[in-house]
Design a protein around this motif. Structure first.
Motif, PDB file in Angstrom:
ATOM      1  N   ASP A 264       6.182  -3.082  14.888  1.00 46.73           N
ATOM      2  CA  ASP A 264       7.153  -2.904  13.821  1.00 46.73           C
ATOM      3  C   ASP A 264       7.738  -4.246  13.407  1.00 46.73           C
ATOM      4  O   ASP A 264       8.288  -4.983  14.220  1.00 46.73           O
ATOM      5  CB  ASP A 264       8.277  -1.984  14.327  1.00 46.73           C
ATOM      6  N   GLU A 265       7.634  -4.589  12.140  1.00 45.70           N
ATOM      7  CA  GLU A 265       8.181  -5.848  11.656  1.00 45.70           C
ATOM      8  C   GLU A 265       9.633  -5.676  11.239  1.00 45.70           C
ATOM      9  O   GLU A 265      10.094  -6.274  10.271  1.00 45.70           O
ATOM     10  CB  GLU A 265       7.333  -6.385  10.508  1.00 45.70           C
ATOM     11  N   PHE A 266      10.352  -4.833  11.966  1.00 47.75           N
ATOM     12  CA  PHE A 266      11.787  -4.613  11.809  1.00 47.75           C
ATOM     13  C   PHE A 266      12.141  -4.047  10.448  1.00 47.75           C
ATOM     14  O   PHE A 266      12.801  -3.024  10.349  1.00 47.75           O
ATOM     15  CB  PHE A 266      12.588  -5.900  12.068  1.00 47.75           C
ATOM     16  N   ALA A 267      11.735  -4.678   9.382  1.00 47.04           N
ATOM     17  CA  ALA A 267      12.024  -4.154   8.045  1.00 47.04           C
ATOM     18  C   ALA A 267      10.768  -4.218   7.194  1.00 47.04           C
ATOM     19  O   ALA A 267      10.795  -4.566   6.027  1.00 47.04           O
ATOM     20  CB  ALA A 267      13.154  -4.925   7.384  1.00 47.04           C
ATOM     21  N   THR A 268       9.642  -3.898   7.797  1.00 46.61           N
ATOM     22  CA  THR A 268       8.339  -3.851   7.123  1.00 46.61           C
ATOM     23  C   THR A 268       8.074  -5.108   6.298  1.00 46.61           C
ATOM     24  O   THR A 268       7.641  -5.042   5.150  1.00 46.61           O
ATOM     25  CB  THR A 268       8.219  -2.601   6.232  1.00 46.61           C
TER      26      THR A 268
ATOM     27  N   ASP B  27      19.089 -14.934  10.035  1.00 45.01           N
ATOM     28  CA  ASP B  27      20.226 -14.584   9.188  1.00 45.01           C
ATOM     29  C   ASP B  27      20.088 -13.192   8.586  1.00 45.01           C
ATOM     30  O   ASP B  27      21.084 -12.516   8.336  1.00 45.01           O
ATOM     31  CB  ASP B  27      20.391 -15.607   8.061  1.00 45.01           C
ATOM     32  N   GLU B  28      18.852 -12.765   8.332  1.00 41.81           N
ATOM     33  CA  GLU B  28      18.654 -11.482   7.665  1.00 41.81           C
ATOM     34  C   GLU B  28      18.501 -10.316   8.636  1.00 41.81           C
ATOM     35  O   GLU B  28      18.864  -9.186   8.311  1.00 41.81           O
ATOM     36  CB  GLU B  28      17.422 -11.562   6.758  1.00 41.81           C
ATOM     37  N   PHE B  29      17.945 -10.589   9.813  1.00 44.25           N
ATOM     38  CA  PHE B  29      17.663  -9.518  10.762  1.00 44.25           C
ATOM     39  C   PHE B  29      18.853  -9.209  11.663  1.00 44.25           C
ATOM     40  O   PHE B  29      19.183  -8.048  11.902  1.00 44.25           O
ATOM     41  CB  PHE B  29      16.444  -9.928  11.591  1.00 44.25           C
ATOM     42  N   ILE B  30      19.546 -10.239  12.158  1.00 42.34           N
ATOM     43  CA  ILE B  30      20.652 -10.046  13.096  1.00 42.34           C
ATOM     44  C   ILE B  30      21.933  -9.747  12.338  1.00 42.34           C
ATOM     45  O   ILE B  30      22.245 -10.378  11.324  1.00 42.34           O
ATOM     46  CB  ILE B  30      20.852 -11.298  13.977  1.00 42.34           C
TER      47      ILE B  30
ATOM     48  N   GLY C 111      16.008   0.190   7.516  1.00 40.46           N
ATOM     49  CA  GLY C 111      17.235  -0.363   6.957  1.00 40.46           C
ATOM     50  C   GLY C 111      18.490   0.019   7.725  1.00 40.46           C
ATOM     51  O   GLY C 111      19.564  -0.526   7.457  1.00 40.46           O
ATOM     52  N   SER C 112      18.376   0.945   8.658  1.00 36.07           N
ATOM     53  CA  SER C 112      19.542   1.345   9.451  1.00 36.07           C
ATOM     54  C   SER C 112      19.827   0.307  10.530  1.00 36.07           C
ATOM     55  O   SER C 112      18.977  -0.518  10.868  1.00 36.07           O
ATOM     56  CB  SER C 112      19.309   2.722  10.084  1.00 36.07           C
ATOM     57  N   LEU C 113      21.024   0.372  11.078  1.00 35.50           N
ATOM     58  CA  LEU C 113      21.417  -0.558  12.132  1.00 35.50           C
ATOM     59  C   LEU C 113      21.043   0.020  13.491  1.00 35.50           C
ATOM     60  O   LEU C 113      21.344   1.184  13.784  1.00 35.50           O
ATOM     61  CB  LEU C 113      22.926  -0.807  12.064  1.00 35.50           C
ATOM     62  N   GLY C 114      20.376  -0.758  14.304  1.00 32.42           N
ATOM     63  CA  GLY C 114      19.974  -0.294  15.623  1.00 32.42           C
ATOM     64  C   GLY C 114      20.213  -1.347  16.680  1.00 32.42           C
ATOM     65  O   GLY C 114      20.828  -2.388  16.438  1.00 32.42           O
ATOM     66  N   TRP C 115      19.712  -1.063  17.879  1.00 34.67           N
ATOM     67  CA  TRP C 115      19.844  -1.973  19.019  1.00 34.67           C
ATOM     68  C   TRP C 115      18.441  -2.365  19.494  1.00 34.67           C
ATOM     69  O   TRP C 115      17.524  -1.532  19.528  1.00 34.67           O
ATOM     70  CB  TRP C 115      20.576  -1.303  20.170  1.00 34.67           C
ATOM     71  N   TYR C 116      18.292  -3.642  19.872  1.00 30.36           N
ATOM     72  CA  TYR C 116      17.023  -4.142  20.388  1.00 30.36           C
ATOM     73  C   TYR C 116      17.257  -4.927  21.679  1.00 30.36           C
ATOM     74  O   TYR C 116      18.299  -5.570  21.848  1.00 30.36           O
ATOM     75  CB  TYR C 116      16.342  -5.069  19.373  1.00 30.36           C
ATOM     76  N   LEU C 117      16.276  -4.852  22.561  1.00 24.48           N
ATOM     77  CA  LEU C 117      16.213  -5.733  23.711  1.00 24.48           C
ATOM     78  C   LEU C 117      15.147  -6.779  23.399  1.00 24.48           C
ATOM     79  O   LEU C 117      13.963  -6.453  23.277  1.00 24.48           O
ATOM     80  CB  LEU C 117      15.844  -4.962  24.978  1.00 24.48           C
ATOM     81  N   SER C 118      15.584  -8.032  23.245  1.00 19.28           N
ATOM     82  CA  SER C 118      14.656  -9.120  22.930  1.00 19.28           C
ATOM     83  C   SER C 118      14.434  -9.983  24.165  1.00 19.28           C
ATOM     84  O   SER C 118      15.395 -10.375  24.845  1.00 19.28           O
ATOM     85  CB  SER C 118      15.220  -9.992  21.801  1.00 19.28           C
TER      86      SER C 118
END
Length: 330
Positions: A41-45, A55-58, A91-98
């Motif tokens: 998943d590229e986070f936002a396709t 700046d755009e993803f976090i 586009g929704s806000l979620g949580w990730y473990l990076s």
């Protein structure tokens, strides 16, 4: 970022492990400024540019903390690992473990970083919901004043789920009406504390579902044939979840939440409201039982206080012919 050619055996093993253990795998330039997706998943396709991904993803308010962890990882040439909020593919806000590890050359310089990101939104929601439910339970402990308690509980539910209204309503089956007596509505909206005829807003099948103990979920009052969209709009709600609270096989109350506009309720929101409804109903039943006991005790106290001298319990004594002949003080 230039893509490196023919990674060595170690890198291939690293990539294979990353592919098998995360939702998304990516590479980063040594200074973390440029990103290349490898799998998942590229986070936002693909909506984010490789050189502006941070700046755009976090989420903006989380960026300083994430940036600080990145600087520390670069300084120490060590693994970056962090749970953080970010925007998901929809586009929704979620949580990730990076987790991001450096690849070093023979001189110990960082040539690039390889990272994985796992979507942990469901787990974080469960954790947050558990904390929230505990908070609601503390509010319900020692429930005595239904009106004030429900107002406080409903307001907290409304804030947590970002609702327009949260109400506890009562059925008047002979009149085919419901009465909203307790709850909360957003400050900028009119009160819904009133009596309503069911037929004006909902189809008969909705009441039948409640009678069967079923939760009714309406995502859009204008698109759902069970709702009268025009009439619902006059009450400022476009979506609802309604859970019947039953007693001895009959529903008496509904815990109902509303959104001012149509809303695509998700499974976790529906399950949370069902759980809260059960807990609230249990607290109401307990409060009713305690109130009934208190009233009963008050009646006995009133009886005893009205006596001039006192009271006693006696046992009647009978002879062999079963005739009363004496008594004994107990």
């Amino acid at each position: 970022m230039n893509t490196r050619q023919a990674p060595g055996t170690g890198e291939r093993l690293l990539f294979a492990f990353a592919h098998a253990s995360a939702d998304t795998v990516f590479r980063l330039s040594p200074d973390f400024t440029r990103l290349q997706y490898l799998q998942g998943d590229e986070f936002a396709t693909g909506a984010y540019q490789p050189d502006t991904w941070l700046d755009e993803f976090i989420l903006a308010e989380d960026r300083p903390q994430v940036a600080a962890r990145i600087r520390e990882a670069m300084r120490s040439k060590s693994q970056f690992e962090m749970e953080h909020r970010a925007y998901r593919a929809d586009g929704s806000l979620g949580w990730y473990l990076s987790r991001i590890v450096p690849l070093l050359d023979d001189d110990g310089a960082i040539t690039e970083w390889v990272g994985t990101a796992s979507d942990i939104t469901a787990r974080k929601r469960r954790e947050q919901d558990a904390v929230f439910v505990d908070e609601i339970m503390r509010m319900l402990v020692g429930l005595t004043d239904l009106d004030s308690t429900m107002a406080t509980v409903a307001e907290r539910i409304g804030q947590y789920l970002e609702l327009s209204h949260c109400l506890l309503v009562e059925l008047d089956e002979p009149e085919q009406s419901i009465t909203a007596r307790h709850g909360w509505q957003r400050a900028d909206l009119p009160s819904l504390f009133n009596i309503y005829q069911l037929a004006d807003y909902l189809a008969p099948e909705v009441e039948r579902a409640w009678q069967r103990g079923e939760t009714v979920v309406v995502h859009d009052v204008f698109a759902d044939p069970r709702a009268n969209g025009a009439n619902c709009a006059t009450l400022h709600f476009g979506a609802m979840i309604s859970v019947p609270l039953q007693h001895k096989g009959h529903w008496q109350f509904l815990l109902t939440i509303y959104n001012e506009t149509p809303r695509d309720w998700n499974e976790h929101e529906i399950a949370l409201i069902q759980d809260l409804a059960e807990r609230i109903w249990t607290a109401l039943e307990r409060a009713r039982a305690e109130q009934a006991l208190s009233i009963s005790e008050a009646k006995y106290h009133a009886l005893f206080d009205s006596m001039d001298q006192g009271y006693c319990i006696i046992e009647i004594l009978f002879d062999e012919a079963e005739q009363p002949v004496d008594w004994r003080y107990i």
